[in-house]
Design a protein around this motif. Structure first.
Motif, PDB file in Angstrom:
ATOM      1  N   CYS A 266      50.415  24.473  70.207  1.00  0.00           N
ATOM      2  CA  CYS A 266      51.440  24.863  69.222  1.00  0.00           C
ATOM      3  C   CYS A 266      51.635  26.373  69.154  1.00  0.00           C
ATOM      4  N   GLY A 267      50.564  27.115  69.452  1.00  0.00           N
ATOM      5  CA  GLY A 267      50.635  28.571  69.326  1.00  0.00           C
ATOM      6  C   GLY A 267      50.618  29.056  67.894  1.00  0.00           C
TER       7      GLY A 267
ATOM      8  N   CYS B  37      47.068  22.872  65.832  1.00  0.00           N
ATOM      9  CA  CYS B  37      46.751  21.655  66.594  1.00  0.00           C
ATOM     10  C   CYS B  37      45.317  21.634  67.133  1.00  0.00           C
TER      11      CYS B  37
ATOM     12  N   TYR C 281      47.439  25.617  75.573  1.00  0.00           N
ATOM     13  CA  TYR C 281      48.481  26.024  74.622  1.00  0.00           C
ATOM     14  C   TYR C 281      49.147  24.768  74.080  1.00  0.00           C
TER      15      TYR C 281
END
Ligand code: FES
Ligand code: FES
Length: 173
Positions: free
Chosen positions: A41-42, A46, A39
């Motif tokens: 940036c969600g 990225c 995880y």
């Protein structure tokens, strides 16, 4: 309410009990214990969460689990078996690292390492589709393919290019 969804992950059919809209990243990490995808940036900005779905990179942080039912998901953990299958090797062969993973070691690419499983997923896809990429083509795969560039806060970009070129040589031989 949770659904029972059948997924094929790294060559094995699995049933997960999750809500259909749960991000695939959470399903992989929390339900299946696959900690390779990260995880970052969600927000699909990225690349840390990248996995292959039917051979193409997707961002698992924004992909609902329901979207991959009936498709083949490959995480960094599944690259050795993917390479073994490509070469027609046995189960034993799947204990050998994918040439991309070995090249990452040989070129000492990772620094903190957080982004690197996503970087190797891109390399695996690129070299399957283009076995002899030029440097501009390698850069293009990491920077211009939607939904965003793959980001490395440690700045390992030059080493990544060297590793992709090294892996390409091995995969062609
Ligand atoms: S965590 Fe998915 S693209 Fe950043
Ligand atoms: S190796 Fe640290 S973010 Fe890429």
């Amino acid at each position: 309410m949770a659904d029972q969804l059948k997924l094929t992950v790294n060559g094995t059919e699995q049933t997960v009990s999750v809500t259909a809209e749960m991000p695939l990243l959470y399903g992989l990490r929390n339900e299946l214990g696959l900690s390779g995808p990260r995880y970052g940036c969600g927000l699909a900005q990225c690349g840390a969460c990248a996995v292959l779905v039917d051979g193409s990179e997707i961002r698992s942080c924004i992909t609902p689990v329901s979207a991959v039912v009936g498709k083949k998901v490959t995480t960094i953990e599944g690259l050795p078996a993917l390479w073994a299958a490509t070469k027609g090797h046995s189960e034993t062969g799947s204990q050998t690292l994918h040439p991309v993973q070995q090249a990452w070691i040989d070129e000492q690419v990772p620094q903190c390492g957080y982004c690197q499983s996503g970087m190797m997923i891109v390399a695996a896809e690129l070299l399957t589709k283009n076995p002899d990429p030029t440097v501009p083509e390698i850069k293009d795969a990491y920077t211009h393919k939607p939904p965003s560039a793959h980001l490395c806060r440690c700045g390992t970009y030059a080493a990544i290019i060297s590793a992709v070129q090294r892996a390409a040589q091995v995969m062609k031989s």
